[in-house]
Motif scaffolding. Sequence first.
Motif, mmCIF file in Angstrom:
data_model
loop_
_atom_site.group_PDB
_atom_site.id
_atom_site.type_symbol
_atom_site.label_atom_id
_atom_site.label_comp_id
_atom_site.label_asym_id
_atom_site.label_seq_id
_atom_site.Cartn_x
_atom_site.Cartn_y
_atom_site.Cartn_z
ATOM 1 N N MET A 1 -32.635 -45.593 37.539
ATOM 2 C CA MET A 1 -33.421 -44.366 37.596
ATOM 3 C C MET A 1 -32.657 -43.258 36.879
ATOM 4 S SD MET A 1 -34.908 -42.401 40.955
ATOM 5 C CE MET A 1 -35.791 -43.877 41.491
ATOM 6 N N ARG A 2 -33.186 -42.793 35.770
ATOM 7 C CA ARG A 2 -32.456 -41.845 34.943
ATOM 8 C C ARG A 2 -32.576 -40.412 35.437
ATOM 9 N NH1 ARG A 2 -28.940 -43.977 34.450
ATOM 10 N NH2 ARG A 2 -28.165 -42.248 33.205
ATOM 11 N N ASP A 3 -33.670 -40.064 36.114
ATOM 12 C CA ASP A 3 -33.848 -38.703 36.613
ATOM 13 C C ASP A 3 -33.016 -38.537 37.884
ATOM 14 O OD1 ASP A 3 -34.811 -36.345 37.916
ATOM 15 O OD2 ASP A 3 -36.643 -36.469 36.715
ATOM 16 N N THR A 4 -31.913 -37.811 37.782
ATOM 17 C CA THR A 4 -30.989 -37.687 38.905
ATOM 18 C C THR A 4 -31.616 -36.947 40.078
ATOM 19 O OG1 THR A 4 -29.130 -37.713 37.359
ATOM 20 C CG2 THR A 4 -28.678 -36.922 39.576
ATOM 21 N N GLN A 5 -32.484 -35.987 39.803
ATOM 22 C CA GLN A 5 -33.139 -35.260 40.885
ATOM 23 C C GLN A 5 -34.055 -36.185 41.685
ATOM 24 O OE1 GLN A 5 -32.666 -32.307 42.155
ATOM 25 N NE2 GLN A 5 -34.288 -32.577 43.677
ATOM 26 N N VAL A 6 -34.812 -37.022 40.990
ATOM 27 C CA VAL A 6 -35.691 -37.971 41.675
ATOM 28 C C VAL A 6 -34.858 -38.964 42.485
ATOM 29 C CG1 VAL A 6 -37.363 -39.837 41.345
ATOM 30 C CG2 VAL A 6 -37.545 -37.743 39.987
ATOM 31 N N LEU A 7 -33.755 -39.428 41.898
ATOM 32 C CA LEU A 7 -32.886 -40.365 42.607
ATOM 33 C C LEU A 7 -32.296 -39.714 43.853
ATOM 34 C CD1 LEU A 7 -31.425 -43.043 42.874
ATOM 35 C CD2 LEU A 7 -29.696 -42.211 41.264
ATOM 36 N N ARG A 8 -31.892 -38.464 43.747
ATOM 37 C CA ARG A 8 -31.329 -37.764 44.908
ATOM 38 C C ARG A 8 -32.362 -37.642 46.025
ATOM 39 N NH1 ARG A 8 -30.179 -32.818 47.340
ATOM 40 N NH2 ARG A 8 -27.949 -32.497 47.812
ATOM 41 N N GLU A 9 -33.594 -37.339 45.664
ATOM 42 C CA GLU A 9 -34.649 -37.233 46.671
ATOM 43 C C GLU A 9 -34.924 -38.592 47.317
ATOM 44 O OE1 GLU A 9 -37.929 -35.518 44.611
ATOM 45 O OE2 GLU A 9 -37.019 -33.512 44.482
ATOM 46 N N ALA A 10 -34.896 -39.650 46.502
ATOM 47 C CA ALA A 10 -35.124 -40.994 47.034
ATOM 48 C C ALA A 10 -34.015 -41.389 48.009
ATOM 49 C CB ALA A 10 -35.204 -42.001 45.888
ATOM 50 N N LEU A 11 -32.773 -41.053 47.667
ATOM 51 C CA LEU A 11 -31.653 -41.375 48.546
ATOM 52 C C LEU A 11 -31.705 -40.558 49.832
ATOM 53 C CD1 LEU A 11 -28.716 -41.712 45.984
ATOM 54 C CD2 LEU A 11 -29.945 -43.537 47.168
ATOM 55 N N THR A 12 -32.139 -39.328 49.736
ATOM 56 C CA THR A 12 -32.293 -38.502 50.935
ATOM 57 C C THR A 12 -33.327 -39.115 51.874
ATOM 58 O OG1 THR A 12 -31.716 -36.490 49.706
ATOM 59 C CG2 THR A 12 -32.893 -36.202 51.784
ATOM 60 N N TYR A 13 -34.416 -39.574 51.306
ATOM 61 C CA TYR A 13 -35.465 -40.231 52.093
ATOM 62 C C TYR A 13 -34.929 -41.520 52.711
ATOM 63 C CZ TYR A 13 -39.986 -42.370 53.200
ATOM 64 O OH TYR A 13 -41.039 -42.958 53.851
ATOM 65 N N ALA A 14 -34.183 -42.302 51.922
ATOM 66 C CA ALA A 14 -33.625 -43.555 52.428
ATOM 67 C C ALA A 14 -32.658 -43.300 53.572
ATOM 68 C CB ALA A 14 -32.922 -44.301 51.295
ATOM 69 N N ALA A 15 -31.847 -42.256 53.453
ATOM 70 C CA ALA A 15 -30.891 -41.927 54.511
ATOM 71 C C ALA A 15 -31.612 -41.563 55.802
ATOM 72 C CB ALA A 15 -29.996 -40.777 54.060
ATOM 73 N N THR A 16 -32.718 -40.862 55.677
ATOM 74 C CA THR A 16 -33.497 -40.468 56.856
ATOM 75 C C THR A 16 -34.004 -41.676 57.625
ATOM 76 O OG1 THR A 16 -34.204 -38.429 55.755
ATOM 77 C CG2 THR A 16 -35.511 -39.164 57.642
ATOM 78 N N HIS A 17 -34.334 -42.741 56.895
ATOM 79 C CA HIS A 17 -34.907 -43.933 57.514
ATOM 80 C C HIS A 17 -33.903 -45.076 57.658
ATOM 81 C CE1 HIS A 17 -39.087 -42.454 57.518
ATOM 82 N NE2 HIS A 17 -38.730 -41.817 56.415
ATOM 83 N N GLY A 18 -32.634 -44.816 57.372
ATOM 84 C CA GLY A 18 -31.608 -45.836 57.541
ATOM 85 C C GLY A 18 -31.722 -47.003 56.587
ATOM 86 N N LEU A 19 -32.222 -46.753 55.389
ATOM 87 C CA LEU A 19 -32.419 -47.819 54.407
ATOM 88 C C LEU A 19 -31.236 -47.916 53.450
ATOM 89 C CD1 LEU A 19 -36.141 -47.063 53.450
ATOM 90 C CD2 LEU A 19 -35.308 -48.771 55.086
#
Length: 245
Positions: A1-19
């Motif tokens: 994923m080249r868009d770092t902002q999108v990746l950061r948001e995805a990781l934030t979401y994953a952290a919220t759900h323990g993924l």
Amino acid sequence: MRDTQVLREALTYAATHGLAVLLPAQDPFLSAGCAHEGAVATRLGLSAIPDSAETTELARLIALARDTGARVHAGPLSSAAGVAMLRQAHRDGVNLSAHTTSHHLHLSEAAIDGFDSRAHVTVSGSFVLEGDAKRMPFGETAAGIAGIETLLSLMAELVARDVCDWPSALARVTVGPARALGLAAGGLSVDAPADVCVFDPRAHWQVEPEQLRSQGHNTPFAQWTLPARVESVRLAGRAFAPGPS
């Protein structure tokens, strides 16, 4: 994923759900070559891949894992610099794990030294490709090898060379990956799925590409004699043929 902002948001979401999130540790622009940067690539006239192809992307993933608290797994790592960065990230408390491949532990760009640059061989990647994808000049062939059937034996070879012991070798291909991904797998326990590989660590077999059961038969270990012949394999209790050994 080249868009770092999108990746950061995805990781934030994953952290919220323990993924756990699995991501490649290669910059796609710097890793477009076909051999590690150095004397061998220069002598053979091959496009080179610098260590920074790994460390640049790994630095980004470490920073994002630290910011978001997400569980990130990256790889494959193939450079000493990348391993040093991983160690420092662990010391800093970053929730990031990584992997390498069995062929990265046994081969380097030295394995292609002496080959004509038109030879049909590659030692990078870890996924299977059909024959036509490999019938190209070296610099143009797609990266990837058939690695499943040699994985155990290549780990056994490290044990034979006293690089590691059996518990450590087996943990790295069983419970280690399971723990990195937060999975209750990779071991033997009551009521757990019967995923079992029975092998003879003292028996040897010769790697014959055409006998591999993988869809692709491309391997840099052709005609190697390796230890640890597999006798039987069970997945969730179901028996499978052991393979070419």
